[in-house]
Design an enzyme around this catalytic site. Sequence first.
Site, PDB file in Angstrom:
ATOM      1  N   ASP A   1       6.336  -5.353   1.065  1.00 49.62           N
ATOM      2  CA  ASP A   1       7.667  -5.534   0.735  1.00 49.62           C
ATOM      3  C   ASP A   1       8.463  -5.737  -0.557  1.00 49.62           C
ATOM      4  O   ASP A   1       8.090  -7.348  -0.417  1.00 49.62           O
ATOM      5  CB  ASP A   1       9.418  -5.171   1.733  1.00 49.62           C
ATOM      6  CG  ASP A   1      10.473  -4.936   1.314  1.00 49.62           C
ATOM      7  OD1 ASP A   1      10.437  -4.601   0.132  1.00 49.62           O
ATOM      8  OD2 ASP A   1      11.362  -5.046   1.938  1.00 49.62           O
TER       9      ASP A   1
ATOM     10  N   ASP B   1      11.003  -2.877  -6.095  1.00 46.03           N
ATOM     11  CA  ASP B   1      11.755  -3.074  -4.739  1.00 46.03           C
ATOM     12  C   ASP B   1      11.776  -1.444  -4.248  1.00 46.03           C
ATOM     13  O   ASP B   1      12.887  -0.940  -4.130  1.00 46.03           O
ATOM     14  CB  ASP B   1      12.367  -3.749  -4.550  1.00 46.03           C
ATOM     15  CG  ASP B   1      13.456  -4.024  -3.389  1.00 46.03           C
ATOM     16  OD1 ASP B   1      12.615  -3.485  -1.850  1.00 46.03           O
ATOM     17  OD2 ASP B   1      14.735  -4.279  -2.837  1.00 46.03           O
TER      18      ASP B   1
ATOM     19  N   GLU C   1      16.111   0.952   4.432  1.00 48.24           N
ATOM     20  CA  GLU C   1      15.680  -0.460   4.620  1.00 48.24           C
ATOM     21  C   GLU C   1      16.945  -0.916   4.487  1.00 48.24           C
ATOM     22  O   GLU C   1      17.637  -2.019   4.715  1.00 48.24           O
ATOM     23  CB  GLU C   1      14.447  -0.342   4.454  1.00 48.24           C
ATOM     24  CG  GLU C   1      14.103  -1.876   4.529  1.00 48.24           C
ATOM     25  CD  GLU C   1      14.266  -3.159   3.590  1.00 48.24           C
ATOM     26  OE1 GLU C   1      14.289  -4.713   3.397  1.00 48.24           O
ATOM     27  OE2 GLU C   1      14.547  -2.717   1.920  1.00 48.24           O
TER      28      GLU C   1
ATOM     29  N   ASP D   1     -12.161  -3.306  -2.064  1.00 45.39           N
ATOM     30  CA  ASP D   1     -11.972  -3.276  -3.189  1.00 45.39           C
ATOM     31  C   ASP D   1     -11.007  -1.809  -2.979  1.00 45.39           C
ATOM     32  O   ASP D   1     -11.142  -1.053  -4.203  1.00 45.39           O
ATOM     33  CB  ASP D   1     -12.055  -2.861  -4.318  1.00 45.39           C
ATOM     34  CG  ASP D   1     -11.739  -3.361  -5.757  1.00 45.39           C
ATOM     35  OD1 ASP D   1     -10.027  -3.823  -5.690  1.00 45.39           O
ATOM     36  OD2 ASP D   1     -12.424  -3.169  -6.646  1.00 45.39           O
TER      37      ASP D   1
ATOM     38  N   ASP E   1      -5.308  -6.025  -2.193  1.00 44.54           N
ATOM     39  CA  ASP E   1      -6.430  -5.788  -1.767  1.00 44.54           C
ATOM     40  C   ASP E   1      -6.166  -6.693  -0.295  1.00 44.54           C
ATOM     41  O   ASP E   1      -7.025  -6.556   0.634  1.00 44.54           O
ATOM     42  CB  ASP E   1      -7.094  -7.125  -2.506  1.00 44.54           C
ATOM     43  CG  ASP E   1      -7.415  -5.730  -3.542  1.00 44.54           C
ATOM     44  OD1 ASP E   1      -7.763  -4.612  -3.781  1.00 44.54           O
ATOM     45  OD2 ASP E   1      -8.306  -6.674  -4.630  1.00 44.54           O
TER      46      ASP E   1
ATOM     47  N   HIS F   1       8.567  -0.142   3.476  1.00 45.10           N
ATOM     48  CA  HIS F   1      10.786   1.164   2.927  1.00 45.10           C
ATOM     49  C   HIS F   1      10.371   1.732   1.956  1.00 45.10           C
ATOM     50  O   HIS F   1       9.596   0.968   1.074  1.00 45.10           O
ATOM     51  CB  HIS F   1      11.283   0.088   3.089  1.00 45.10           C
ATOM     52  CG  HIS F   1      11.930  -0.287   2.513  1.00 45.10           C
ATOM     53  ND1 HIS F   1      13.056  -0.420   0.629  1.00 45.10           N
ATOM     54  CD2 HIS F   1      11.749  -2.133   1.441  1.00 45.10           C
ATOM     55  CE1 HIS F   1      12.690  -0.574   0.166  1.00 45.10           C
ATOM     56  NE2 HIS F   1      12.320  -1.776   0.165  1.00 45.10           N
TER      57      HIS F   1
ATOM     58  N   HIS G   1      17.038  -5.391  -6.848  1.00 49.92           N
ATOM     59  CA  HIS G   1      18.154  -4.112  -6.984  1.00 49.92           C
ATOM     60  C   HIS G   1      18.860  -3.566  -8.259  1.00 49.92           C
ATOM     61  O   HIS G   1      20.406  -3.422  -8.648  1.00 49.92           O
ATOM     62  CB  HIS G   1      19.261  -5.431  -5.755  1.00 49.92           C
ATOM     63  CG  HIS G   1      18.784  -4.747  -4.513  1.00 49.92           C
ATOM     64  ND1 HIS G   1      18.933  -5.455  -3.872  1.00 49.92           N
ATOM     65  CD2 HIS G   1      17.503  -4.442  -3.801  1.00 49.92           C
ATOM     66  CE1 HIS G   1      19.120  -5.314  -2.612  1.00 49.92           C
ATOM     67  NE2 HIS G   1      17.317  -5.071  -3.212  1.00 49.92           N
TER      68      HIS G   1
ATOM     69  N   ASP H   1      -2.129  -6.014  -7.383  1.00 51.04           N
ATOM     70  CA  ASP H   1      -4.094  -5.389  -7.321  1.00 51.04           C
ATOM     71  C   ASP H   1      -4.473  -6.751  -6.086  1.00 51.04           C
ATOM     72  O   ASP H   1      -4.807  -6.670  -5.242  1.00 51.04           O
ATOM     73  CB  ASP H   1      -4.920  -6.032  -8.887  1.00 51.04           C
ATOM     74  CG  ASP H   1      -6.111  -5.778  -8.406  1.00 51.04           C
ATOM     75  OD1 ASP H   1      -6.663  -5.052  -7.410  1.00 51.04           O
ATOM     76  OD2 ASP H   1      -7.032  -6.090  -8.862  1.00 51.04           O
TER      77      ASP H   1
END
Length: 479
Positions: free
Chosen positions: A198, A135, A169, A41, A306, A123, A287, A302
């Site tokens: 990503d 991102d 990236e 976990d 995991d 990235h 973006h 979460d």
Amino acid sequence: MKRLPLRTTFAVAAAATALVAAGVPTTAAVPATPAALAGPDISVTNTAAHLDQLQAIATANGGNRATGRPGYLASVNWVKSKLDAAGYTTTVQQFSTSSGTSYNLVAEWPAGDANHVVMTGGHLDSVSAGPGINDNGTGSAGILETALAWAASGQVPRNRVKFAFWGAEEQGLLGSKNYMANLPTAEKDKIELYLNFDMIGSPNPGYFVYDDNAAGNGARDDLTSYFDSVGVPWEYIDVQGRSDHAAFRTYGIPTAGTYTGAEEYKTAAQAQKWGGTANAPFDPCYHASCDTRANVNTTALDRNIDAIGHMVWSYAQKTYGTTLPPTGENLVKNPSFESGAVSWTGTSGAITTNTGRPARTGTWKAWLGGNGRTTTENITQSVAIPASATTAALSFWVRIDTAESGSTVYDTTKVQVVSGTTTSTLGTYSNANATGNYVQKTLDVSSYKGKTVSVKFLTNEDASLQTSFVVDDVSLTTG
């Protein structure tokens, strides 16, 4: 995740307003979860703290962490410091881009068969418009916390485990492409699997698994099976060349990964399956400057971290024809210190050629104490003990010289094993044991089979009259 030049984009500000007005839930509507498959976990609390740090770095550096900007280098240095402290061997690869210098950071756990590599990456850079917290702060933070959890677990991997944080990236996968282009063919051939993460905390999330199931690659199916086991509906997605897995797939390396969506719109059917808002982007701040710490769905984060943990734990132990250390091989690196302090950490100058005390063999040894004042000194090395061992023994030679007299203990050296957060003392030697010549000691470490532990020699000297503890020719062998 980089934007494809020909891909349709959306008015993110308007979409964000619509999404907020619609009341996106912080928890997607997903069925109750049964017991998960084997795997840890991974702490979402710790991962969220990493996101807070990435946000703070961006805020302190012009609002972004983009390649060529100071926020990106600050991000690299911060992640590196965490991995270094956990015991990883880290490498920073520098390369040039049209926006300035960028960096890849690769962390290698110093155990497991180096001929079979399981690599996990994402990235670390943002776009220049904002801090890039979903991102790809989410993927970076999840990979970092998984790496730290692996280090703390004390497990000995069957395969070599590496974690990568790519630069540039957003400019066209430049970091991962640069890494692979400069990696010798023999090293490319050792990579059995690359896992990419990503954008794994989108505010209106979907649960997507890369549809990349090349011959011999069952990782995609293992990810979908994992999500099935925890009751999370999923869909395949072909992310094409939009993220760093593409640099590995080009060379025929199996890849897999997860994704929670970017500028694409969630359909009504997907909203019924996952919750959230239909006819709105998965990430309305994609973006954009609003991709801040507030732009992360903690539940999606979460579940995905995991999944990262499950895959790393599973594939670290997968049999790829892995060669384990032969019985009787010394697992300690630089055991006689003849390469100086290489492979050892601890007190600077403790490993020495000082002629005041002779080495048992060669010219180098570890000389702890001998100061005649209150001091604490140590030398430490991380050692992986295979689970296949039937016995494991730590041996070393120690010479104790002292100016103390009598049997009262004043100065000591403790031989310790550190496993995770637990420190155990296996033997204690003192001025009362002084003989003035080298004596071999052997300690049983069989209880640590299947773990990566730190072997530590810790010396404490009191305020007066020196005691020197000189250690040489250390070995840890299995039977």
